[in-house]
Enzyme design. Structure first.
Site, PDB file in Angstrom:
ATOM      1  N   LYS A 171      -8.767 -70.288  35.892  1.00 56.47           N
ATOM      2  CA  LYS A 171      -9.275 -69.225  36.768  1.00 56.47           C
ATOM      3  C   LYS A 171     -10.800 -69.345  36.750  1.00 56.47           C
ATOM      4  O   LYS A 171     -11.458 -68.907  35.817  1.00 56.47           O
ATOM      5  CB  LYS A 171      -8.870 -67.826  36.285  1.00 56.47           C
ATOM      6  CG  LYS A 171      -9.173 -66.780  37.368  1.00 56.47           C
ATOM      7  CD  LYS A 171      -9.567 -65.430  36.838  1.00 56.47           C
ATOM      8  CE  LYS A 171     -10.954 -65.332  36.317  1.00 56.47           C
ATOM      9  NZ  LYS A 171     -12.041 -65.556  37.300  1.00 56.47           N
ATOM     10  N   GLU A 246     -17.137 -69.456  24.457  1.00 56.33           N
ATOM     11  CA  GLU A 246     -18.526 -69.924  24.618  1.00 56.33           C
ATOM     12  C   GLU A 246     -19.245 -68.810  25.353  1.00 56.33           C
ATOM     13  O   GLU A 246     -18.976 -68.569  26.528  1.00 56.33           O
ATOM     14  CB  GLU A 246     -18.577 -71.213  25.448  1.00 56.33           C
ATOM     15  CG  GLU A 246     -17.820 -72.384  24.873  1.00 56.33           C
ATOM     16  CD  GLU A 246     -18.419 -72.918  23.589  1.00 56.33           C
ATOM     17  OE1 GLU A 246     -19.572 -72.587  23.264  1.00 56.33           O
ATOM     18  OE2 GLU A 246     -17.703 -73.656  22.889  1.00 56.33           O
ATOM     19  N   CYS A 280     -26.953 -70.487  29.532  1.00 59.70           N
ATOM     20  CA  CYS A 280     -26.682 -69.737  28.293  1.00 59.70           C
ATOM     21  C   CYS A 280     -27.563 -70.214  27.152  1.00 59.70           C
ATOM     22  O   CYS A 280     -27.877 -69.443  26.251  1.00 59.70           O
ATOM     23  CB  CYS A 280     -25.217 -69.904  27.921  1.00 59.70           C
ATOM     24  SG  CYS A 280     -24.675 -71.614  28.041  1.00 59.70           S
ATOM     25  N   GLU A 380     -29.808 -60.825  26.992  1.00 58.76           N
ATOM     26  CA  GLU A 380     -29.803 -62.042  27.796  1.00 58.76           C
ATOM     27  C   GLU A 380     -30.194 -61.640  29.230  1.00 58.76           C
ATOM     28  O   GLU A 380     -29.491 -60.849  29.859  1.00 58.76           O
ATOM     29  CB  GLU A 380     -28.397 -62.626  27.764  1.00 58.76           C
ATOM     30  CG  GLU A 380     -28.310 -63.988  28.358  1.00 58.76           C
ATOM     31  CD  GLU A 380     -26.904 -64.546  28.267  1.00 58.76           C
ATOM     32  OE1 GLU A 380     -25.939 -63.797  28.474  1.00 58.76           O
ATOM     33  OE2 GLU A 380     -26.792 -65.756  28.004  1.00 58.76           O
TER      34      GLU A 380
HETATM   35  P1  NAD Z   1     -18.674 -63.034  33.101  1.00 62.49           P
HETATM   36  O1  NAD Z   1     -18.270 -62.830  31.688  1.00 62.49           O
HETATM   37  O2  NAD Z   1     -18.894 -61.864  33.957  1.00 62.49           O
HETATM   38  O3  NAD Z   1     -17.575 -63.909  33.853  1.00 62.49           O
HETATM   39  C1  NAD Z   1     -17.113 -65.141  33.328  1.00 62.49           C
HETATM   40  C2  NAD Z   1     -15.676 -65.348  33.729  1.00 62.49           C
HETATM   41  O4  NAD Z   1     -14.898 -64.360  33.061  1.00 62.49           O
HETATM   42  C3  NAD Z   1     -15.412 -65.169  35.223  1.00 62.49           C
HETATM   43  O5  NAD Z   1     -14.426 -66.099  35.605  1.00 62.49           O
HETATM   44  C4  NAD Z   1     -14.868 -63.756  35.296  1.00 62.49           C
HETATM   45  O6  NAD Z   1     -14.010 -63.543  36.394  1.00 62.49           O
HETATM   46  C5  NAD Z   1     -14.108 -63.652  33.993  1.00 62.49           C
HETATM   47  N1  NAD Z   1     -13.933 -62.310  33.454  1.00 62.49           N
HETATM   48  C6  NAD Z   1     -14.759 -61.244  33.563  1.00 62.49           C
HETATM   49  N2  NAD Z   1     -14.235 -60.189  32.926  1.00 62.49           N
HETATM   50  C7  NAD Z   1     -13.049 -60.595  32.391  1.00 62.49           C
HETATM   51  C8  NAD Z   1     -12.029 -59.958  31.637  1.00 62.49           C
HETATM   52  N3  NAD Z   1     -12.118 -58.669  31.283  1.00 62.49           N
HETATM   53  N4  NAD Z   1     -10.946 -60.681  31.264  1.00 62.49           N
HETATM   54  C9  NAD Z   1     -10.836 -61.980  31.614  1.00 62.49           C
HETATM   55  N5  NAD Z   1     -11.761 -62.630  32.353  1.00 62.49           N
HETATM   56  C10 NAD Z   1     -12.864 -61.948  32.717  1.00 62.49           C
HETATM   57  O7  NAD Z   1     -19.913 -64.003  33.013  1.00 62.49           O
HETATM   58  P2  NAD Z   1     -20.705 -64.682  34.205  1.00 62.49           P
HETATM   59  O8  NAD Z   1     -21.644 -63.652  34.726  1.00 62.49           O
HETATM   60  O9  NAD Z   1     -19.803 -65.393  35.148  1.00 62.49           O
HETATM   61  O10 NAD Z   1     -21.490 -65.853  33.433  1.00 62.49           O
HETATM   62  C11 NAD Z   1     -22.645 -65.637  32.763  1.00 62.49           C
HETATM   63  C12 NAD Z   1     -22.393 -65.531  31.261  1.00 62.49           C
HETATM   64  O11 NAD Z   1     -21.757 -66.716  30.769  1.00 62.49           O
HETATM   65  C13 NAD Z   1     -23.679 -65.427  30.486  1.00 62.49           C
HETATM   66  O12 NAD Z   1     -23.555 -64.450  29.474  1.00 62.49           O
HETATM   67  C14 NAD Z   1     -23.831 -66.799  29.868  1.00 62.49           C
HETATM   68  O13 NAD Z   1     -24.605 -66.845  28.716  1.00 62.49           O
HETATM   69  C15 NAD Z   1     -22.426 -67.187  29.607  1.00 62.49           C
HETATM   70  N6  NAD Z   1     -22.287 -68.646  29.488  1.00 62.49           N
HETATM   71  C16 NAD Z   1     -22.071 -69.194  28.255  1.00 62.49           C
HETATM   72  C17 NAD Z   1     -21.962 -70.563  28.113  1.00 62.49           C
HETATM   73  C18 NAD Z   1     -21.715 -71.175  26.769  1.00 62.49           C
HETATM   74  O14 NAD Z   1     -21.245 -72.291  26.714  1.00 62.49           O
HETATM   75  N7  NAD Z   1     -22.000 -70.514  25.686  1.00 62.49           N
HETATM   76  C19 NAD Z   1     -22.066 -71.388  29.216  1.00 62.49           C
HETATM   77  C20 NAD Z   1     -22.286 -70.815  30.461  1.00 62.49           C
HETATM   78  C21 NAD Z   1     -22.388 -69.426  30.576  1.00 62.49           C
END
Ligand code: NAD
Length: 477
Positions: A171, A246, A280, A380
């Site tokens: 997803k 992650e 990130c 962040e």
């Molecule tokens: P987000 O957490 O809002 O969304 C990420 C994914 O999770 C999306 O596919 C979203 O639909 C899904 N999601 C959201 N709520 C959920 C829930 N309750 N249950 C299941 N799935 C859910 O994050 P974002 O805004 O898309 O991405 C940015 C974040 O990702 C930042 O915090 C960044 O640091 C982190 N990130 C981390 C890494 C790493 O490897 N550590 C890499 C890239 C991004």
């Protein structure tokens, strides 16, 4: 506008069970470029059923068979490389040059890194005590990915699934679904058996949660915010799934006076602004030794003011917009918090850059005289925003660096190799970059503390998707 409403389930593109449209916007123009569907728990269930069925036979394929399929996927990815880069430019707003050189490139690098690791993976070994150890695919995996490095996250999760003999339901982020659908087309063309890889678009609280809770999913691999990572862990707890995470970061970058200040500070700022600050592991807290603080502030003022935003469809080193209006609002709120808390604005600030009233563009922003208790030092930001914090001693620098809930990356700039190693050993972070040392494909990527658990890429990335079985024979007579 593209009609991309279908999901990829059991080897074919199928209609969603319930129609639920979502428009994908181009963040530079704010105009829709495609319509996709938001999946429901029923769509997820259909995909999990296909993946469960496929697991029975795919888990028993040989490493050689899987290597051949992965090599095919690599060749197809290389052939459609520009299409991938252009898709990421359109839906994420990553500038053309950056998309080609970085965003699309990771799809090749990680795939090659996993192929190399798979060739060296020991699936069967004898322990010193005489027992036999087997490594087996963990099962059906639920994969949830973010929008910021979209194909990076997809490759880091989907490829080890395909490599180890697992099956999956992906997803992707609802903000950047198109690159994931392109990846699905490539997997289809490579000839992976039906049901091994499935894709359902959707948001987090419906499709994402349904995946995390599903009783037939054995493992969840999640990348995104710490908030959503916690939700996934809780949802997965009732069925005792393995969960790898992650998550976010607030990575410190310690600049010692003995570093090559001009070169290292300039490169660090550009790294913080890369991908519009939406990484990130971005070096967002620059800790500067007080004896060179004024000099660093001057460099930062100049580099910050010279940084340019621009049209993502043009070649060049400018930065693009943020991905969405929500993200724009979040970043604006934190820039305003920095001003309100008394940090000194060296470049940028609130509002849109002149001439970029349409699109989610923000001004590349640098704050000086930040202290580590301010919101801009703790939260962040996920935009092109740098905080500069002074320090007096090596001990104090380490203390400030580690004073964060996160522990993804850390950066050290110094001319003293012994100090570099000494400080790296004391930083509570999954990855330490010294004097610009890059992250190389095949090395483990992941964090300490609230930046997550598990590691992606290369051998460590494969191991996350494997179960360990011990086989005991009676003692030899
Ligand atoms: P987000 O957490 O809002 O969304 C990420 C994914 O999770 C999306 O596919 C979203 O639909 C899904 N999601 C959201 N709520 C959920 C829930 N309750 N249950 C299941 N799935 C859910 O994050 P974002 O805004 O898309 O991405 C940015 C974040 O990702 C930042 O915090 C960044 O640091 C982190 N990130 C981390 C890494 C790493 O490897 N550590 C890499 C890239 C991004």
């Amino acid at each position: 506008m593209l009609d991309k409403r279908k999901f990829y389930i059991n080897g074919e593109w199928v209609d969603p069970i319930t129609q639920n449209d979502l428009y994908v916007l181009n963040p530079a123009t704010e105009k829709p470029i495609a319509v996709v569907s938001l999946g429901t728990a029923e769509d997820i269930d259909r995909a999990v059923t296909a993946a469960r069925k496929a697991f029975a036979s795919y888990s028993r394929t040989s490493v050689e068979e899987r290597l051949a399929l992965l090599e095919k996927l690599l060749a197809i990815y290389k052939r459609r490389y520009d299409e991938m880069a252009d898709t990421i430019t359109a839906e994420l707003g990553a500038p053309k040059t950056m998309s080609r050189e970085q965003q699309a490139d990771v799809g090749v690098g990680h795939l090659q890194g996993y192929i190399d690791a798979l060739k060296n993976l020991k699936l069967r070994e004898k322990l010193p005590n005489g027992d036999t150890l087997l490594r087996e695919p963990i099962g059906v995996c639920g994969l949830i990915t973010p929008w910021n490095w979209p194909v990076n996250q997809i490759a880091l999760k989907v490829v080890p699934v395909l490599a180890t003999g697992c099956t999956c339901v992906l997803k992707p982020s609802e903000f950047t679904p198109l690159n994931a659908m392109l990846y699905a087309e490539m997997i289809h063309e490579a000839g992976f058996p039906a049901g091994v890889f499935n894709l359902v678009n959707g948001d987090g609280i419906h499709a994402g949660a349904a995946l995390s809770k599903h009783k037939d999913i054995d493992m969840m691999s999640f990348t995104g915010s710490t908030r959503a990572g916690i939700a996934v862990s809780k949802d997965a707890a009732d069925t005792v799934k393995r969960v790898t995470l992650e998550l976010g970061g607030k990575s410190p970058n310690i600049v010692f006076a003995d570093a090559d200040i001009e070169e290292r500070v300039t490169a660090s700022i550009l790294e913080c602004f890369n991908n519009s600050g939406q990484s990130c592991d971005a070096p967002t807290r620059m800790l500067v030794e007080r004896s060179v603080y004024d000099k660093v502030v001057e460099i930062a003022r100049r580099v910050g003011r010279e940084a340019r935003v621009g049209d993502p469809t043009r070649e060049g080193s400018h930065i693009g917009p943020l991905v969405s209006h929500i993200q724009y609002e979040r970043v604006q709120a934190l820039i305003e918090a920095g001003v309100a808390e008394g940090a000194i604005l060296l470049a940028g600030g609130p509002g849109k850059p002149e001439g970029f009233e349409t699109g989610y563009f923000v001004k590349p922003t640098i704050f000086a005289a930040v202290n580590n208790t301010m919101r801009i030092a703790r939260e962040e930001v996920f935009g092109p925003v740098l905080s500069i914090i002074p320090f007096d001693t090596e001990e104090e620098a380490i203390e400030i660096a580690n004073d964060t809930n996160y522990g993804l990356a850390a950066y050290v700039q110094t001319g003293d190799p012994e100090r570099a190693q000494r400080v790296a050993a004391r930083l509570r972070a999954g990855m330490v970059h010294i004097n610009g040392g890059p992250h190389r494909y095949g090395s483990p990527f992941g964090g300490y503390k609230q930046s997550g658990n598990g590691r992606e890429g290369g051998m460590f990335g494969l191991e996350d998707f494997l179960e360990v079985k011990t086989v005991h024979l009676p003692d030899a007579a």
